[in-house]
Every structure is written in structure tokens, then in C-alpha cells.
Design a protein around this motif. Structure first.
Motif, PDB file in Angstrom:
ATOM      1  N   TYR A  55       0.807  -1.064   0.077  1.00 48.26           N
ATOM      2  CA  TYR A  55       0.100  -0.242  -0.300  1.00 48.26           C
ATOM      3  C   TYR A  55       0.593   1.184   0.386  1.00 48.26           C
ATOM      4  O   TYR A  55       0.556   2.396  -0.541  1.00 48.26           O
ATOM      5  N   LYS A  56       2.000   1.571   0.971  1.00 45.74           N
ATOM      6  CA  LYS A  56       3.100   2.577   0.614  1.00 45.74           C
ATOM      7  C   LYS A  56       3.711   2.794  -0.564  1.00 45.74           C
ATOM      8  O   LYS A  56       4.106   3.633  -0.800  1.00 45.74           O
TER       9      LYS A  56
ATOM     10  N   ASN B   3       1.758   1.728  -3.320  1.00 42.01           N
ATOM     11  CA  ASN B   3       1.433   2.178  -3.730  1.00 42.01           C
ATOM     12  C   ASN B   3       0.893   1.563  -4.966  1.00 42.01           C
ATOM     13  O   ASN B   3       0.482   1.137  -6.264  1.00 42.01           O
ATOM     14  N   ARG B   4       1.254  -0.453  -4.324  1.00 46.78           N
ATOM     15  CA  ARG B   4       1.153  -1.280  -5.744  1.00 46.78           C
ATOM     16  C   ARG B   4      -0.094  -1.929  -4.708  1.00 46.78           C
ATOM     17  O   ARG B   4      -0.468  -2.625  -4.244  1.00 46.78           O
ATOM     18  N   LEU B   5      -1.523  -0.800  -5.095  1.00 49.30           N
ATOM     19  CA  LEU B   5      -2.996  -1.185  -4.775  1.00 49.30           C
ATOM     20  C   LEU B   5      -3.183  -3.098  -4.789  1.00 49.30           C
ATOM     21  O   LEU B   5      -3.950  -3.073  -4.056  1.00 49.30           O
TER      22      LEU B   5
ATOM     23  N   TYR C 205      -3.739   8.687  -0.972  1.00 47.55           N
ATOM     24  CA  TYR C 205      -3.785   8.639   0.454  1.00 47.55           C
ATOM     25  C   TYR C 205      -2.517   9.716   0.841  1.00 47.55           C
ATOM     26  O   TYR C 205      -1.821  10.229   0.546  1.00 47.55           O
TER      27      TYR C 205
ATOM     28  N   THR D 266       0.041   9.595   3.955  1.00 47.97           N
ATOM     29  CA  THR D 266       1.624   9.410   4.312  1.00 47.97           C
ATOM     30  C   THR D 266       1.821   9.459   5.882  1.00 47.97           C
ATOM     31  O   THR D 266       0.994  10.122   6.629  1.00 47.97           O
TER      32      THR D 266
END
Length: 565
Positions: free
Chosen positions: A503-504, A506-508, A546, A548
Motif C-alpha cells: 500500500y505504501k 502504491n502497489r494497490l 492517500y 503518508t
């Protein structure tokens, strides 16, 4: 204990108790001899009135059922084995017209299992066997019913004074919404037939082959009767046996309604006598090729049935049975490996010792029998198993060791209780966001734990990954999470941490997959569920974006992933 079965319980275990624990193969061999003896007795009895192939098929019917393997390998089936052996002896003695020994055999069968009442009612009426005329048959029936009455009175007295009752409230009145009686009878009959052809209670692709093959066999036999006058004559002569066998089978199968819905295929052995007699008479009358046909069908069904599992699975097999050969062999393998590991490391345990359990597979507690299994292994009634949830509530308990269930190939490891205490303290520190102190406790746990213990080390890796994320060391955290998953592919906390890291990054889509995996193993992980919900919104509405700086989805205190094994 739910029943009064003194011959199959007290006498059997008094005679073979130590052998069951120390020499199980010898006990299995003894069960095999008993089954073979019962088959021989039935064959000798039926051979008086039937051709050899007919008698052989009927007498050997239970030998070619997958469920019979449980009768051989499970001492708890001494009830079904005993009632089968003594019923066969009663049939043999009745065929020889020896009333006294028939009654003694029936009494022994009744003292093994209640279903022997069926034998007491039907043995005096075997077509062409036993008493020579109707008057003598009535006298025999009076004698067997008198025996049943005396046994029933003693049975009722013992159950009342000993407070015996069936588990799960099975003998109470049917509660509202319970399955109706006719549905239970259908359940008992259909499952018994499936068991006799080595099929599970639930749908199995093998039934798509065996079912049509059996139907074709019956249709061809019907054709033989339609076009062969001699076959019809043989069937008319054999009809009393068809009715007798059908009555035996229907009665024996219907007796199983009392245990609904707890199916145990090995209990079908008693009904197999009636089923075998009925179809040996029908197919034998049709011709020898039809006897060969059902033999080939049953051999094929037996050969296609699953063998013992090569490893111990986390989940029990989905066969629709409470206990069958697959369930049994899985639990026996677990017990053998656990006992071997314990006895090798600890030949003796001090009186009052406690031994922990960690990550045990589903349904394992039935095999452990509370603490009784441990007590039998060490011949000490003061020993106790401690389940992990009890140890987590009180980590100061002085356990001797912890037996941990592992993935294959080595599926049992012994773990130091102090190593687990360090891990518990590390998770408490995580709850307070004391990341570095948690890593110190994890280092101590790692130094104390012996080699192996893959699931413990997987949990240590997942916990370490959480602490490293808290410190902002995401690359190191990812390595630890991946290490934990390599050790234990289903570890929920490791997948939750990896989902947060994806998630961090951005590989959702990958994050979704990891979190779904985590929630599949631990549905109570509210942090993972909240993060997954947020990611789902982002996937459908990317403009939401989103923030951070989020911390990892630490499972809430008390959850399986957040508070230990």
C-alpha cells in the motif's frame, strides 16, 4: 462414557491397554485376525445352504470397504469389531443348531454393542438354516427375546445408576428445526451404502463412475431374470434370503439415526451382512458373471479410495464424516509424532508437569482427549496439557516445554516456553509503540528458541517486521515479512504487514491480495480490514488519494495474530 458395553470397553482395554500404546501394529494385526475369523465363520454357516461363491461374497462384504481400515487401525472400534465377531459366531452356532452357544454368542455381542438386538431377532429365522421347523424357531425366538429382555433390564439399570447419556444431547427429544426422522433414516441408509462401496458421505467424482457401473450391473441382472427361466427359478428360491438380508440391512442402517449428523463409516459394518446376503442372493441367482461383476466393482471402489495422508494437514478432510479413515490416520500421525518428539526429549516428566500446545491443527483436541493422551503416554494422571490461549492469559505458568505443530516435512517441534514469553512481551511493547525494545525481546526469543519451530520463527519474523515498519525501515521489514511467509505461507500478520508495505508503495492490487489473504486466515484483524476497505475505495476512486506516515496495521490486542500463536 455413553453406553454400557463392558466386553468391548472394560474387558478389551484391560486386556490390551498397554499394547494399544506401545504396540499399535500388533493390535491392528489382532483386529485383522478377528475380521478374518468372522468372515470364515459366516462363510461356513452360509455354505450349508449356498454355493461357495455366493457364501464367499456375502461373508466377505465388509473386507472390501474403505471404512473397514478404521476398524482395523482404531482401538475405539472395538465395539463394532466385537459385535461383528460375536454375531458371526452366533450365526455359525445357529446354523449348527446349537442353541446354548448361540445364546452365549448373542450375549457377548450385546455386551459389545446394542445393535446386536437385530441379530437376536433375525438369527432364529434364517431361511434353511438353524431350527428345523416353525415350532422350534418360535422356541428359539422366545429364548433370544428373553436374553434381550434380561440384557435390556441390566443395561437400563447400569445407565441409570452410572448417569450415562449420549453426547451432544442426541437422545433428547428433537429440538425445533431439527431434521425430521425420515430425513435421518434416508441419511443413514444412503451413507451406509456409500460406505460399503468406499465412497464418502459428500459428493465425490468416483461416484460418477461407480454409480452408473452399479446401475448397469443391476439392469443386466434384471435382463437375465426377464429372459432366463432358470434364473427366475433360482431367484424365487433365493427370495427368502433377499428379504432376510434386506430386513437386516434396513434395520442396522436405520439404527444409526440416533447419531445424526455425526457420520462414522465404520459403523456400516453391521449392515454389510444384510446387504451382502441380499445382493449375493440376487446376483448369484442371475448367474456367476454377476457375482464377479459386483466383486470387480467393489475392488475398483476400494482401490480408488484415498490412502493414508502423507502429511498432517491443518484442516481435516472434507468427507462429510465425523471420523473416517482419512480423519483417523491424520490424527494418528499427529499423535505418533507428538509422542515421539516428547518421549525422545523427555523420557520422564515430573509429577504435575504441564506441557503446552501451539498451532495445533483443527480437530486435534479430539485425539488428545484433554490431558488424557499425555497421561497415558507417561503413565501419570497428574500431567496436564496447556492450550496456547491459556498460556497467553498466564505466561508465568511453568511449562516443561511446548509442542508446536509445523508445516511438512518435520511437523512437530519442541519450543522453549521462555522463547514464547519473550515474543509475548515483544507484542506488548508493539502495542505501546516501543519498537526498539520489542526488537530486543525478539532477539532474545530468537537466541533461546531451538532450531526448527518454523511457525514460532514465522511469528517472530512478522512481529519483527511490524517493529521495523514502526522505525521506518521498510526494506528490512519487507525482508522479514517475506521470510515469515516462506516459513509459514498462511501467516496472517506477515501478509497484513506486507499488504501495508505494498500500500505504501502504491502497489494497490498486490496490497489487496495480501490483505485478503491475511483476513482469510484471521477474520478478526480489524486493522487489516480497515486498510483493505480504504484500498478498495482508492481502487474504485483513485482521486481520493492517500496520506503518508501511516503505521503498520498492528492486529488488535487479543487477536491470534497480535497476541501469540
Amino acid at each position: 462414557m455413553s453406553f454400557w458395553r463392558p466386553l468391548a470397553h472394560q474387558v478389551y482395554y484391560q486386556a490390551l491397554g498397554s499394547w494399544i500404546v506401545d504396540h499399535p501394529a500388533a493390535v491392528a494385526a489382532l483386529h485383522t485376525v478377528a475380521l478374518a475369523l468372522a468372515t470364515l465363520l459366516l462363510y461356513r454357516a452360509l455354505r450349508r445352504v449356498w454355493p461357495g461363491p455366493w457364501a464367499a461374497l456375502a461373508a466377505s462384504f465388509p473386507l472390501l470397504s474403505e471404512s473397514t481400515r478404521a476398524v482395523i487401525s482404531w482401538p475405539s472400534q472395538s465395539t463394532d469389531l466385537g459385535v461383528w465377531l460375536f454375531t458371526a459366531l452366533a450365526v455359525h452356532e445357529a446354523a449348527a443348531r446349537r442353541l446354548a452357544t448361540t445364546l452365549l454368542s448373542l450375549l457377548a455381542a450385546l455386551l459389545c454393542k446394542e445393535v446386536a438386538v437385530i441379530a437376536a431377532l433375525l438369527i432364529p429365522w434364517m431361511p434353511g438354516l438353524g431350527p428345523p421347523d416353525r415350532r422350534t424357531r418360535m422356541r428359539w425366538t422366545a429364548a433370544t427375546l428373553g436374553l434381550v429382555a434380561v440384557w435390556a433390564a441390566a443395561y437400563a439399570w447400569v445407565r441409570h445408576h452410572a448417569g450415562l447419556s449420549l453426547p451432544h444431547g442426541l437422545e433428547n427429544e428433537l429440538p425445533e428445526g431439527a431434521a425430521p426422522v425420515l430425513m435421518r433414516v434416508q441419511w443413514a441408509w444412503s451413507n451406509t451404502i456409500k460406505a460399503l462401496f468406499s465412497l464418502p458421505a459428500v459428493y465425490d467424482p468416483r461416484a460418477d463412475v461407480l454409480g452408473p457401473a452399479g446401475l448397469l450391473l443391476v439392469l443386466f441382472a434384471a435382463g437375465a431374470f426377464a429372459f432366463d427361466r432358470r434364473a427366475r427359478a433360482r431367484l424365487k428360491e433365493a427370495l427368502p434370503w433377499v428379504l432376510w438380508g434386506g430386513g437386516w440391512f434396513c434395520s442396522a442402517a436405520a439404527s444409526l439415526v440416533v447419531i445424526y449428523p455425526f457420520w462414522v463409516p465404520a459403523r456400516s459394518i453391521y449392515g454389510s451382512l444384510g446387504f451382502g446376503v441380499m445382493w449375493a442372493a440376487v446376483l448369484g441367482a442371475a448367474g456367476p458373471l454377476f457375482l464377479a461383476g459386483i466383486l470387480v466393482l467393489r475392488l475398483a471402489a476400494f482401490a480408488m479410495s484415498p490412502g493414508p495422508p502423507r502429511s498432517i494437514s491443518d484442516l481435516p478432510p472434507s468427507t462429510g464424516a465425523f471420523m473416517d479413515f482419512e480423519h483417523l490416520s491424520r490424527l494418528q500421525r499427529l499423535m505418533r509424532e507428538a509422542r515421539s518428539a516428547l518421549k525422545t526429549r523427555y523420557p520422564r516428566l515430573p509429577a504435575g508437569a504441564e506441557v503446552g500446545q501451539a498451532y495445533m491443527p483443527r480437530f486435534a483436541q479430539y485425539a488428545f482427549g484433554g490431558s488424557r493422551g499425555l497421561q497415558v503416554w507417561y503413565r501419570d494422571s497428574s500431567l496436564r496439557w496447556v492450550r496456547m490461549e491459556d498460556f497467553l492469559r498466564d505466561p508465568k505458568r511453568g511449562l516443561s516445554t511446548i509442542v508446536e505443530f509445523e508445516p511438512p516435512p518435520r511437523q512437530i517441534a519442541l519450543l522453549s516456553p521462555e522463547a514464547l514469553r519473550c515474543q509475548i512481551r515483544a507484542k506488548e511493547l508493539l502495542d505501546r509503540q516501543a519498537w526498539r525494545d520489542a526488537l530486543v525481546e525478539l532477539d532474545r526469543a530468537d537466541s533461546i528458541a531451538a532450531s526448527g519451530a518454523a511457525r514460532f520463527r514465522a511469528t517472530e519474523g512478522a512481529t519483527r517486521a511490524m517493529a521495523l515498519v514502526g522505525l521506518g525501515q521498510n526494506e528490512a521489514a519487507e525482508r522479514e515479512a517475506l521470510r515469515a511467509i516462506a516459513l509459514w505461507p498462511a501467516h496472517p500478520a506477515a501478509h497484513a504487514v506486507l499488504g501495508f508495505l505494498r500500500y505504501k508503495q502504491n502497489r494497490l492490487k498486490e496490497a489487496q491480495a495480501e490483505l485478503v489473504h491475511a483476513l482469510g486466515a484471521n477474520p478478526n484483524d480489524q486493522a487489516a480490514r480497515a486498510l483493505l476497505s480504504r484500498i478498495n475505495q482508492m481502487v474504485t476512486a483513485p482521486a481520493l488519494g492517500y496520506g503518508t506516515g501511516e503505521r503498520p496495521p498492528t492486529p488488535p490486542p487479543g487477536s491470534p495474530a497480535g497476541r501469540g500463536p
